[in-house]
Design an enzyme around this catalytic site. Structure first.
Site, PDB file in Angstrom:
ATOM      1  N   ARG A  49       3.502  -7.242  -1.839  1.00 48.33           N
ATOM      2  CA  ARG A  49       2.832  -6.141  -1.780  1.00 48.33           C
ATOM      3  C   ARG A  49       1.244  -6.434  -1.479  1.00 48.33           C
ATOM      4  O   ARG A  49       0.842  -5.637  -0.471  1.00 48.33           O
ATOM      5  CB  ARG A  49       2.709  -5.202  -3.213  1.00 48.33           C
ATOM      6  CG  ARG A  49       1.844  -4.175  -2.984  1.00 48.33           C
ATOM      7  CD  ARG A  49       2.185  -2.954  -4.285  1.00 48.33           C
ATOM      8  NE  ARG A  49       1.391  -1.985  -4.307  1.00 48.33           N
ATOM      9  CZ  ARG A  49       0.339  -2.134  -5.087  1.00 48.33           C
ATOM     10  NH1 ARG A  49       0.228  -2.693  -6.060  1.00 48.33           N
ATOM     11  NH2 ARG A  49      -0.259  -0.734  -5.145  1.00 48.33           N
ATOM     12  N   HIS A  53      -0.338  -4.924   2.013  1.00 51.08           N
ATOM     13  CA  HIS A  53      -1.655  -3.932   1.765  1.00 51.08           C
ATOM     14  C   HIS A  53      -2.885  -4.410   2.613  1.00 51.08           C
ATOM     15  O   HIS A  53      -3.763  -3.758   3.211  1.00 51.08           O
ATOM     16  CB  HIS A  53      -2.029  -3.482   0.230  1.00 51.08           C
ATOM     17  CG  HIS A  53      -1.182  -2.713  -0.316  1.00 51.08           C
ATOM     18  ND1 HIS A  53      -1.929  -1.629  -1.153  1.00 51.08           N
ATOM     19  CD2 HIS A  53       0.175  -2.319  -0.360  1.00 51.08           C
ATOM     20  CE1 HIS A  53      -0.936  -0.800  -1.762  1.00 51.08           C
ATOM     21  NE2 HIS A  53       0.361  -1.360  -1.195  1.00 51.08           N
ATOM     22  N   ASN A  81      -4.728   0.281  -3.785  1.00 50.68           N
ATOM     23  CA  ASN A  81      -5.295  -0.976  -4.134  1.00 50.68           C
ATOM     24  C   ASN A  81      -5.394  -1.223  -5.626  1.00 50.68           C
ATOM     25  O   ASN A  81      -5.457  -2.355  -5.900  1.00 50.68           O
ATOM     26  CB  ASN A  81      -6.024  -1.727  -3.025  1.00 50.68           C
ATOM     27  CG  ASN A  81      -5.657  -1.731  -1.876  1.00 50.68           C
ATOM     28  OD1 ASN A  81      -4.387  -1.814  -1.523  1.00 50.68           O
ATOM     29  ND2 ASN A  81      -6.590  -2.106  -0.778  1.00 50.68           N
ATOM     30  N   HIS A 180      10.789  -3.382  -1.529  1.00 58.18           N
ATOM     31  CA  HIS A 180      11.229  -2.442  -2.923  1.00 58.18           C
ATOM     32  C   HIS A 180      12.650  -2.835  -3.656  1.00 58.18           C
ATOM     33  O   HIS A 180      13.186  -2.284  -4.231  1.00 58.18           O
ATOM     34  CB  HIS A 180      11.455  -0.892  -2.253  1.00 58.18           C
ATOM     35  CG  HIS A 180      10.217  -0.435  -1.864  1.00 58.18           C
ATOM     36  ND1 HIS A 180       9.949   0.752  -1.463  1.00 58.18           N
ATOM     37  CD2 HIS A 180       8.741  -1.134  -2.093  1.00 58.18           C
ATOM     38  CE1 HIS A 180       8.643   1.173  -1.448  1.00 58.18           C
ATOM     39  NE2 HIS A 180       7.949   0.243  -1.405  1.00 58.18           N
TER      40      HIS A 180
END
Length: 374
Positions: A49, A53, A81, A180
């Protein structure tokens, strides 16, 4: 045009970039990652992640690692974030590399290499990560607030966001599938009523998230193998057994449902496709050559600019005449960095939402947005 930029940046990177300057760089990264995963198997989900990001907001430039100053905003404090984790892992790797090869290995390369190793150790595919990225000179909160997709974004808009960065719909699906299939999501981001959810699965979600756990509880992204990257995502999506709205929407959209069904019917295609998509993601708008800098500490620029407003920015990245009005929130530095807003992100959101807390997991939490698997 954007689709052509990634290959251009990648061509300036190299698999042997540190062969002479820091030959043990990748071994050091891998050793720390292996240790961290033994201590916390969720490390892989956090790093996946973190990479996404960082790269998706403004390129793979480690801008997400910069700490905000008391009077300056940074990408790290953007709404999506706020719950990103894995920063301490990157810091530990940087510390060891600085001891071995001072001022040599960029934080951006550490994020890309560390994520690659975490993915591989967690059951995912091995994939190539060329090195030579430089670290950014700017950390802009607005880039993340404006460019990171939320957990209930409509699929056409999500597809458009990925297409604008050069990814195909299939690459979009497999990136979400890999990211995911592991980790956890906070209860406050789960909206069972937003789109159909399997009744039995919804009941189990309610047990974990309703009542006092709505703000602090977590749910595994994959209820069976939360720490292993595998192809179970596709069956879970079609069975409506995914906690995030965006994943369930993928199983309903006419453009993405065929991709998911194809991946379900050909499970051996997932790993190589995910590997290629990760290779592409890890070089997205990377800074090669002599631009940017090699930070001594990943959480701060080598020469941060003191100011009373705006996003954090390195002194050498701006001309002095461009900085007039920065402390008062002026617009003369618009060509360098977008200014921070007067109110912190969560304050603006609370004003708009009326600061009302949801009583059940079926509501959106007013303070936060963005998909936050852990």
């Amino acid at each position: 045009l954007l689709g052509l930029l990634a290959p251009l940046a990648s061509a300036q990177l190299s698999r042997e970039f540190y062969k002479a300057s820091c030959p043990d760089a990748e071994k050091i990264v891998a050793a720390v990652i292996e240790k961290k995963l033994k201590e916390d198997p969720g490390t892989a989900a956090g790093l996946l992640r973190l990479l996404f990001h960082d790269c998706f907001a403004n390129g793979c430039d480690a801008s997400i690692l910069i700490d905000p100053l008391s009077n300056q905003s940074a990408e790290k404090e953007a709404g999506p974030n706020i719950s990103v984790r894995g920063f301490e892992v990157i810091d530990d790797i940087k510390k060891e590399l600085e001891a071995k090869c001072p001022k040599t290995v960029s934080c951006a390369d550490i994020v890309a290499l560390g994520t690659r190793d975490a993915v591989r150790i967690s059951g995912g595919p091995a994939y190539e990560v060329p090195t030579g990225r430089r670290d950014s000179l700017v950390s802009n909160r607005e880039e993340a607030d404006n460019n990171l997709p939320g957990p209930d974004i409509p699929i056409p808009k999500l597809t458009s966001e990925f297409l604008s960065r050069g990814f195909t719909p299939e690459e979009m699906v497999v990136l979400l599938a890999g990211g995911h299939s592991i980790g956890k999501v906070r209860c406050i981001f789960i909206e069972p009523d937003a789109t159909p959810m399997d009744p039995g699965y919804q009941a189990s979600i309610s047990k974990l998230c309703d009542g006092p756990n709505r703000d602090t509880g977590f749910v595994n992204m994959d209820e069976h193998n939360p720490n292993v990257i595998d192809s179970s995502y596709f069956a879970n999506v079609l069975a409506k057994k995914m906690p995030l709205t965006v994943d369930r929407l993928l199983g309903l959209d006419s453009k993405t449902t065929p991709i998911i069904k194809n991946m379900l019917n050909k499970p051996n295609d997932f790993m190589p496709t995910f590997a290629k998509a990760m290779e592409k993601l890890s070089v997205l708008k990377a800074i090669p050559g002599k631009d940017g800098e090699i930070r001594k500490s990943c959480s701060e620029f080598n020469n941060p600019m003191p100011s009373t407003g705006g996003s954090v920015i390195r002194i050498s990245s701006a001309n002095p005449e461009d900085l007039e009005g920065l402390s008062s929130g002026g617009t003369q530095v618009a060509g360098i960095v977008s200014q921070g807003t007067k109110d912190p992100w969560h304050v603006k959101t609370l004003k708009a939402a009326g600061a009302a807390h949801p009583k059940k997991v079926t509501g959106r939490h007013p303070k936060l947005r963005g998909a936050h698997p852990q």
